[in-house]
Design a protein around this motif. Structure first.
Motif, mmCIF file in Angstrom:
data_model
loop_
_atom_site.group_PDB
_atom_site.id
_atom_site.type_symbol
_atom_site.label_atom_id
_atom_site.label_comp_id
_atom_site.label_asym_id
_atom_site.label_seq_id
_atom_site.Cartn_x
_atom_site.Cartn_y
_atom_site.Cartn_z
ATOM 1 N N THR A 262 0.827 -1.205 0.000
ATOM 2 C CA THR A 262 0.000 0.000 0.000
ATOM 3 C C THR A 262 0.862 1.257 0.000
ATOM 4 O O THR A 262 2.004 1.248 0.469
ATOM 5 C CB THR A 262 -0.920 0.031 1.236
ATOM 6 N N ASP A 263 0.324 2.336 -0.524
ATOM 7 C CA ASP A 263 1.044 3.614 -0.547
ATOM 8 C C ASP A 263 1.354 4.072 0.871
ATOM 9 O O ASP A 263 2.406 4.675 1.117
ATOM 10 C CB ASP A 263 0.205 4.680 -1.263
ATOM 11 N N LYS A 266 4.392 2.108 2.077
ATOM 12 C CA LYS A 266 5.571 2.530 1.310
ATOM 13 C C LYS A 266 6.045 3.915 1.749
ATOM 14 O O LYS A 266 7.246 4.179 1.827
ATOM 15 C CB LYS A 266 5.257 2.541 -0.180
ATOM 16 N N SER A 267 5.091 4.798 2.042
ATOM 17 C CA SER A 267 5.428 6.142 2.491
ATOM 18 C C SER A 267 6.151 6.110 3.828
ATOM 19 O O SER A 267 7.146 6.805 4.046
ATOM 20 C CB SER A 267 4.150 6.992 2.606
#
Length: 306
Positions: A262-263, A266-267
């Motif tokens: 998921t973003d 990852k962030s």
């Protein structure tokens, strides 16, 4: 007779729906707000969504994470309890202290992260390479620090000192902060830790304990390149009590893989210099077994395991 059959079917369907919709408790073996907890709380929403079930984090802190790990191992193996465990309580602490569990006490679901550690020196040091430190360490005593006995910084440095044949002394501290202060004051010569420590302190990285150079630090050589086949990282993963049904193990592993993609996750990884690493059930189990064996050997050589 028909009514009884329909009623039975209704009960069965109700039970099945209830079982699939049960809340899953995710044990984190450290206090809220800590490093492991922070990653787990970003991982959990994506995992819960992919699973299609509510997941609730429960912090069970104490004894270097072993209380939470034990609580995970002792829970029912019906999928209602899982543990988000890092390397310490899973692959180090059972060799250092008497625990009610070991690496064989779990069903393995997935690995989520792996963050290599760097060999660090004080910024501005007259020593400019690993080769120079090895030459000095063979001629006279050097001091390396750690954030505590049995931690990854300790294990990485102990392995390096032994492999390189250094006259080295270990000086443990109660955390990374005090160790960094000691390095700034010249009390210790070398330290090993993750990119977060590298970026947040006046230190220089001489090498990374990883099999390959990192994309984010392409100019920093690996220890292997320099002649020392050493691989150390801080990692985390998801486990369940031993005996988790195979269908649930696979279902949770698939949800895990989606969660780390998921973003949001990852962030977090980008902001905290955390390496994302997925290993499925079999690969993760083999990895933990190998890590446990390697760590125990290093701890024994350091005189920490009887």
């Amino acid at each position: 007779m028909k009514i009884i059959t329909l009623a039975a079917i209704g009960v069965a369907l109700s039970f099945s729906t209830s079982a699939s919709a049960q809340t899953v408790e995710m044990i984190v073996p450290f206090s809220a707000g800590g490093g492991t907890d922070s990653v787990a709380r970003v991982f959990e929403p994506g995992f819960s969504e992919a699973l299609g079930q509510t997941t609730v984090i429960r912090n069970v802190a104490g004894a270097s994470g072993t209380i939470g790990a034990a609580a995970t191992a002792d829970a029912a193996n019906d999928g209602s309890t899982i543990g988000y465990l890092p390397i310490g309580p899973l692959a180090i602490q059972p060799s250092l202290r008497k625990t009610s569990y070991n690496a064989d006490s779990f069903s393995y679901i997935c690995q989520t992260t792996s963050t290599p550690v760097f060999l660090l020196e004080k910024k501005g040091s007259e020593m400019k390479s690993v080769k120079q430190w090895v030459e000095r360490g063979k001629a006279k005593r050097i001091v390396y620090g750690s954030s505590g006995p049995g931690t990854i910084p300790h294990l990485a440095m102990a392995a390096f000192a032994a492999t390189a044949g250094l006259k080295a002394v270990h000086l443990p501290f109660k955390g990374t902060g005090p160790a960094m202060n000691a390095m700034a004051g010249g009390e210790i010569d070398l330290f090993a830790d993750t990119a977060t420590v590298l970026e947040g302190n006046d230190v220089t990285a001489l090498a990374v304990f990883a099999p390959e150079r990192l994309k984010t630090y392409p100019d920093i050589p690996t220890m292997k390149e320099l002649g020392y086949d050493l691989d150390f990282s801080v990692w985390q993963g998801l486990v369940a009590p031993k005996g988790l049904p195979k269908d649930l193990q696979q279902k949770y592993a698939e949800a895990c893989q989606k969660a780390i993609a998921t973003d949001r996750f990852k962030s977090l990884a980008e902001k905290t210099n955390t390496g994302i690493k997925y290993r499925g059930p079999d690969a993760f189990e083999a990895f933990v077994a190998e890590n446990t064996k390697k760590n125990r050997k290093i701890l024994a050589e350091a005189g920490l395991v009887k």
